[in-house]
Design a protein around this motif. Structure first.
Motif, PDB file in Angstrom:
ATOM      1  N   UNK A 109      12.555  -0.053 -13.100  1.00 22.23           N
ATOM      2  CA  UNK A 109      13.270  -0.414 -11.877  1.00 22.23           C
ATOM      3  C   UNK A 109      12.337  -1.181 -10.947  1.00 22.23           C
ATOM      4  N   UNK A 110      12.938  -1.826  -9.982  1.00 16.33           N
ATOM      5  CA  UNK A 110      12.190  -2.733  -9.120  1.00 16.33           C
ATOM      6  C   UNK A 110      11.102  -2.009  -8.342  1.00 16.33           C
ATOM      7  N   UNK A 111      11.440  -0.824  -7.842  1.00 15.82           N
ATOM      8  CA  UNK A 111      10.496  -0.096  -7.006  1.00 15.82           C
ATOM      9  C   UNK A 111       9.270   0.351  -7.794  1.00 15.82           C
ATOM     10  N   UNK A 112       9.508   0.882  -8.968  1.00 17.60           N
ATOM     11  CA  UNK A 112       8.386   1.412  -9.751  1.00 17.60           C
ATOM     12  C   UNK A 112       7.412   0.282 -10.095  1.00 17.60           C
ATOM     13  N   UNK A 113       7.947  -0.891 -10.343  1.00 21.64           N
ATOM     14  CA  UNK A 113       7.072  -2.016 -10.649  1.00 21.64           C
ATOM     15  C   UNK A 113       6.195  -2.365  -9.446  1.00 21.64           C
ATOM     16  N   UNK A 114       6.763  -2.133  -8.267  1.00 20.92           N
ATOM     17  CA  UNK A 114       6.028  -2.514  -7.066  1.00 20.92           C
ATOM     18  C   UNK A 114       5.051  -1.465  -6.573  1.00 20.92           C
ATOM     19  N   UNK A 115       5.431  -0.214  -6.617  1.00 24.16           N
ATOM     20  CA  UNK A 115       4.581   0.784  -5.945  1.00 24.16           C
ATOM     21  C   UNK A 115       3.804   1.707  -6.877  1.00 24.16           C
ATOM     22  N   UNK A 116       4.017   1.558  -8.181  1.00 28.72           N
ATOM     23  CA  UNK A 116       3.375   2.500  -9.107  1.00 28.72           C
ATOM     24  C   UNK A 116       2.403   1.776 -10.027  1.00 28.72           C
ATOM     25  N   UNK A 117       1.189   2.299 -10.248  1.00 28.51           N
ATOM     26  CA  UNK A 117       0.602   3.491  -9.634  1.00 28.51           C
ATOM     27  C   UNK A 117       0.452   3.313  -8.129  1.00 28.51           C
ATOM     28  N   UNK A 118       0.548   4.403  -7.421  1.00 32.98           N
ATOM     29  CA  UNK A 118       0.490   4.326  -5.968  1.00 32.98           C
ATOM     30  C   UNK A 118      -0.958   4.063  -5.537  1.00 32.98           C
ATOM     31  N   UNK A 143      -1.707   8.076 -11.670  1.00 31.32           N
ATOM     32  CA  UNK A 143      -0.642   8.125 -10.663  1.00 31.32           C
ATOM     33  C   UNK A 143      -0.983   7.307  -9.415  1.00 31.32           C
ATOM     34  N   UNK A 144      -2.282   7.213  -9.116  1.00 30.60           N
ATOM     35  CA  UNK A 144      -2.734   6.492  -7.930  1.00 30.60           C
ATOM     36  C   UNK A 144      -4.175   6.059  -8.140  1.00 30.60           C
ATOM     37  N   UNK A 145      -4.597   5.109  -7.323  1.00 21.98           N
ATOM     38  CA  UNK A 145      -5.947   4.559  -7.501  1.00 21.98           C
ATOM     39  C   UNK A 145      -6.980   5.296  -6.669  1.00 21.98           C
ATOM     40  N   UNK A 146      -6.539   5.816  -5.537  1.00 20.35           N
ATOM     41  CA  UNK A 146      -7.482   6.471  -4.615  1.00 20.35           C
ATOM     42  C   UNK A 146      -6.986   7.846  -4.210  1.00 20.35           C
ATOM     43  N   UNK A 147      -7.914   8.760  -4.071  1.00 22.56           N
ATOM     44  CA  UNK A 147      -7.579  10.083  -3.559  1.00 22.56           C
ATOM     45  C   UNK A 147      -8.454  10.351  -2.345  1.00 22.56           C
ATOM     46  N   UNK A 185     -10.478   7.339 -11.046  1.00 23.31           N
ATOM     47  CA  UNK A 185      -9.927   7.356  -9.691  1.00 23.31           C
ATOM     48  C   UNK A 185     -11.067   7.292  -8.684  1.00 23.31           C
ATOM     49  N   UNK A 186     -10.845   6.586  -7.561  1.00 24.49           N
ATOM     50  CA  UNK A 186     -11.832   6.609  -6.476  1.00 24.49           C
ATOM     51  C   UNK A 186     -11.573   7.838  -5.617  1.00 24.49           C
ATOM     52  N   UNK A 187     -12.557   8.669  -5.523  1.00 22.04           N
ATOM     53  CA  UNK A 187     -12.409   9.877  -4.720  1.00 22.04           C
ATOM     54  C   UNK A 187     -13.127   9.676  -3.395  1.00 22.04           C
ATOM     55  N   UNK A 188     -12.433   9.993  -2.319  1.00 22.27           N
ATOM     56  CA  UNK A 188     -13.040   9.926  -0.993  1.00 22.27           C
ATOM     57  C   UNK A 188     -12.938  11.301  -0.347  1.00 22.27           C
ATOM     58  N   UNK A 189     -14.033  11.988  -0.064  1.00 21.91           N
ATOM     59  CA  UNK A 189     -15.406  11.620  -0.362  1.00 21.91           C
ATOM     60  C   UNK A 189     -15.691  11.763  -1.853  1.00 21.91           C
ATOM     61  N   UNK A 190     -16.673  11.015  -2.338  1.00 22.74           N
ATOM     62  CA  UNK A 190     -16.894  10.926  -3.779  1.00 22.74           C
ATOM     63  C   UNK A 190     -17.235  12.278  -4.415  1.00 22.74           C
ATOM     64  N   UNK A 206       0.877  -1.170   0.000  1.00 26.38           N
ATOM     65  CA  UNK A 206       0.000   0.000   0.000  1.00 26.38           C
ATOM     66  C   UNK A 206       0.911   1.216   0.000  1.00 26.38           C
ATOM     67  N   UNK A 207       0.901   1.962  -1.105  1.00 26.94           N
ATOM     68  CA  UNK A 207       1.839   3.080  -1.267  1.00 26.94           C
ATOM     69  C   UNK A 207       1.104   4.413  -1.195  1.00 26.94           C
ATOM     70  N   UNK A 208       1.617   5.279  -0.356  1.00 26.73           N
ATOM     71  CA  UNK A 208       0.961   6.572  -0.128  1.00 26.73           C
ATOM     72  C   UNK A 208       1.821   7.695  -0.688  1.00 26.73           C
ATOM     73  N   UNK A 209       1.197   8.535  -1.483  1.00 29.80           N
ATOM     74  CA  UNK A 209       1.898   9.670  -2.078  1.00 29.80           C
ATOM     75  C   UNK A 209       1.749  10.862  -1.124  1.00 29.80           C
TER      76      UNK A 209
END
Length: 805
Positions: free
Chosen positions: A475-484, A513-517, A372-377, A35-38
């Motif tokens: 790179x290894x990290x981008x494959x793992x945490x992106x999209x955040x 860039x990320x799945x949830x805001x 993107x999932x927006x919280x609150x919608x 779970x990656x947080x920007x």
RNA sequence: GGGGGUUUAGCUCAGUUGGUAGAGUACCUGCCUUACAAGCAGUGGGUCAUAGGUUCGAGUCCUAUAAUCCCCACCA
């Protein structure tokens, strides 16, 4: 054994412990889901205020929740320390002006001041119990981030998504920089409508025109009337004489002219506002510049040259009044676009600058926003609304000093743009040269670009910075945490940070860039006032607040706000937090006093013990569901409700058995021990998300021996398993316990209404209408409300509790 | 002008798919009860903003209206 709880000692102790033991460290080799947080890098522009603590806490709760539900949490921290906000801070703090010294000297001062504040920021966040992984720290002024920002720019330029153009752009004369549409703020400003005579050059009449900007008369290029306006039909095509300056301009028509506003005739200057800009482009009007970069009148303005805009306006009004060319003035309040950082009305200025294309991909940006999932919608509407209304590309050139340089040179011979090569990055074109001669003409003389980037050009790639995109797109990290997984921020920067980040990710990686805001609100001093820097007194100073009330209590307050909504700072909620912390301490101390050297055994539990465990498990499911919906406040509400029920009903019932094993039997006591041991442990873990310090204190004192993790923050939330009675369903168990509580409440009410002490013994109660199995809880009911006999009336189906003293 | 939020007890707010209005707090009352008086127990208190509609039944769904806050546009 737990003694008195001293939060000052305890909080500092555990904060140090967590840092030293890397409790929150991201483990790239872990097999757990990520779970990656920007994390928002706070702008280094002054001190931390309570709004930061509020907003960051909300995201922080998510990080802790995810960690405790089996995620490998990537939770970095950053500082946004380049650009205008930092420059302003440094100018103020060092009492200097950037342009009075060399760029290098100023840059050093900036780095020095930023470093001091960053240390303060970091300490402040740690002091608030923040669980970011400070090993993942970045700063937007650092060489590696500069490199990423420049690489991003060069990549966009090569793909024609960034371009160099001489075109009108929004300009702040106070800050002497270009600004983007997103940096404008509409303000209502009192002004005058000045009614002027524009006589026809042939002497056949006079056109009346109202303007708020008479200082721009020297830049007047024409006069517009509406094509359908019968009043002015005879003027069209003729020429009028501009007051004061007495030169001629044509009368043209355009349907953008409003018939009602002013006199229905409008002068067009280059440029008074964005409509002028529109007309200039549409009608191919000449450009006359009456205002310079610093907001002073140019030679064009004649005797007003050198005056500031406002002064020039006042002066020319006086002159126009004297010459009677001004025949009427009207007070008005009108909306003016101002620079959000300094409040100065914007101007329009033509310069050769760098832009990022936004207009060609608005449709895609809208689609991405929808994915993107927006919280609150409902915050999604704000994003979509903004993107729909964008009407210009993003100007990223800033005529300042401390920031990421634009890594290009211009060939002095042929004007060709030469970009820095990747191996040169980060690159300051002022102090370095291109690695090759001009590709077009072979020239070796270059003019370096002096401007720097808008700070958002850099902060819009925080997901790429975090993912070490600079080390290669695979790179290894981008494959793992992106999209955040998550971007948390307050609602004021949806149109900047969220939007630009979506733009950049789309351009660079063709992905979100990320799945949830997750959008937080602001902290308000009261119903109408934001907490501003000027109001940053002791009450709202986070450091003082934490010193006085503790970090846990401050965090509790932050948890009570709901997503996306502004919150009023409340002493009441702080008090509730203090009560909760105190209660957790007391309850734990009490329960654990019976559990010294306890070895948990899975045994058959009494019904009431099954009841509290079943209730706990249900509560925990709800708690997790709330968190999955980012409803942090509702989650703690659920937990708190259960906790007080646990204290006021369950402990009250169970403590008889804990005190008197000889009376109630070893099995019943073991059952109470097991239940209170388990429920308290699992509750503490859940509270640890919000109150990391006090829960750690209790954990380290007691539960560490059982859980074998060095910190409560490394444990996982778990359902409690036990042997439930097979003859009853879980629902029936819960119902029976709740019924017992209802009976207890009736007895307590009776005592209260009759002014009796709660320990007063009641000789008997008659109950009817309850399930027959309620007699399984007879011992517990009798014990907790001191009733001697319970009689069951099984014939009466109506729910009744009759008390006989 | 366009978009969005909010409106439920004195205050701060919950209220999932429609099914007898909830919590905390404040007020008031009682209780020193073998963890906790920073505690415990209990009472009172609401035309769910207004008006219509759908429904056997609406705080909840629909339509208007009002108040209030925010975002965007309005800059001659």
């Amino acid at each position: 054994m737990l003694n008195k709880y001293n939060f000052r000692e305890s909080e500092t102790k555990w904060q140090k412990f967590w840092q030293e033991n890397n409790v929150y460290k991201f483990d790239i080799n872990s097999k757990q889901p990520i779970f990656a947080i920007d994390t928002p890098p706070p702008t280094v522009s002054g001190h931390i205020h309570i709004g930061h603590i509020f907003s960051y806490s909300q995201a922080e709760f998510m990080a802790r929740f995810k960690r405790m539900t089996g995620y490998n949490v990537f939770y970095p921290f950053g500082f946004d320390d380049n650009g205008l906000p930092t420059e302003r801070l440094v100018e103020k703090e060092k009492k200097i002006k950037a342009h009075e010294m060399s760029r290098e000297e100023f840059g050093n001062l900036c780095r020095e001041v930023a470093q001091k504040y960053e240390q303060e920021f970091k300490e402040m966040f740690i002091k608030a119990g923040n669980s970011a992984d400070f090993n993942l720290l970045y700063s937007t002024a650092s060489p590696s981030v500069q490199k990423a920002s420049q690489k991003s720019f060069i990549e966009l330029a090569k793909n024609k998504l960034a371009y160099y153009a001489e075109k009108p752009a929004i300009w702040c004369p106070e800050c002497r920089i270009s600004i983007a549409q997103a940096e404008l703020e509409s303000k209502d400003i009192p002004s005058f409508f000045n009614y002027l005579h524009f006589p026809l050059s042939d002497g056949s009449g006079c056109l009346e025109i109202a303007t708020t900007r008479p200082e721009l008369l020297s830049a007047c290029v024409c006069v517009f009337v509406h094509p359908d306006d019968k009043r002015y039909i005879d003027f069209v095509g003729k020429k009028v004489i501009v007051p004061f300056y007495h030169f001629e301009v044509p009368v043209l028509t355009d349907d953008k002219v409003s018939l009602e506003k002013g006199t229905g005739a409008v002068m067009c200057c280059t440029f008074g506002d964005e409509t002028d800009l529109f007309w200039q482009e549409k009608h191919f009007l000449p450009i006359k510049t009456a205002i310079d970069d610093g907001g002073r009148m140019t030679q064009l303005a004649g005797e007003f040259a050198g005056l500031k805009i406002k002064v020039a306006r006042e002066s020319i009004i006086e002159k126009l009044k004297q010459s009677k060319e001004l025949y009427k003035q009207e007070n008005i309040i009108h909306a003016v676009s101002t620079h959000e950082r300094c409040g100065t009305p914007m101007e329009i200025n033509i310069k050769k600058q760098w832009f990022i294309d936004l207009m060609s991909h608005k449709k895609e940006f809208l689609e991405l926003g929808n994915k993107i999932n927006w919280f609150p919608s409902f915050m999604k509407s704000r994003y979509l609304n903004w993107v729909e209304n964008i009407d210009r590309d993003w100007c990223i050139s800033r005529q300042r000093y401390f920031g990421v340089p634009i890594p290009v040179w211009y060939c002095k011979n042929c004007g060709e743009i030469v970009f820095a090569e990747e191996k040169q990055l980060p690159c300051n074109p002022l102090t370095t040269q291109p690695l090759h001669a001009c590709y077009k003409c072979g020239g070796k003389d270059f003019e370096p670009e002096k401007d720097i980037f808008d700070t958002w050009q850099t902060s819009s790639i925080t997901p790429l910075i975090n993912a070490k995109w600079i080390d290669g797109e695979n790179n290894e990290l981008i494959k793992k945490i992106y999209p955040m997984s998550l971007r948390p921020n307050a609602h004021d920067i949806i149109r900047t940070w969220d939007f630009y980040t979506i733009v950049k990710s789309f351009y660079h990686t063709n992905s979100l860039p990320w799945k949830n805001v997750m959008i937080s609100g602001f902290v308000m001093a009261d119903k109408d006032n934001k907490i501003s820097k000027s109001k940053n007194n002791a009450k709202f100073n986070p450091s003082d607040l934490i010193n006085e009330k503790s970090a846990d209590v401050t965090r509790y307050w932050a948890s009570t706000g709901s997503l996306g909504r502004d919150i009023i700072f409340s002493d009441e909620e702080m008090k509730n937090g203090a009560k909760l912390v105190n209660k957790i301490w007391n309850a734990s101390k009490f329960v654990l006093s019976f559990l010294q050297n306890y070895q948990p055994k899975e045994i058959e539990l009494t019904l009431i013990d099954q009841w509290i465990i079943a209730k706990f498990n249900n509560m925990q499911k709800n708690f997790i569901n709330y968190f999955e919906r980012y409803e942090i406040g509702l989650a703690i509400g659920e937990l708190e409700k259960f906790f007080w029920n646990f204290c006021d009903n369950y402990i009250e019932i169970a403590k008889r058995r804990l005190y008197n094993p000889d009376v109630y039997g070893e099995d019943a006591t073991e059952s109470a021990k097991f239940s209170s041991f388990m429920v308290l442990k699992e509750m503490l873990k859940m509270f640890a998300i919000y109150l990391p310090h006090i829960t750690e204190e209790i954990y380290k004192d007691f539960y560490e021996n059982y859980e074998h993790e060095i910190s409560i923050h490394k444990t996982l939330l778990k359902q409690i398993s036990c042997h439930f009675d097979k003859k009853l369903s879980l629902e029936e168990i819960i119902k029976l316990g709740d019924d017992a509580c209802e009976i207890v409440t009736s007895v307590r009410r009776f005592k209260s209404e009759n002014n009796l002490s709660l320990k007063e013994e009641i000789s008997s109660i008659n109950i009817s209408g309850f399930s027959q199995s309620i007699n399984l809880l007879e011992q517990d009911i009798k014990a907790v409300c001191t009733v001697k006999n319970i009689c069951y009336d099984n014939k009466n189906k109506e729910k009744q509790i009759i008390i006989n003293k």
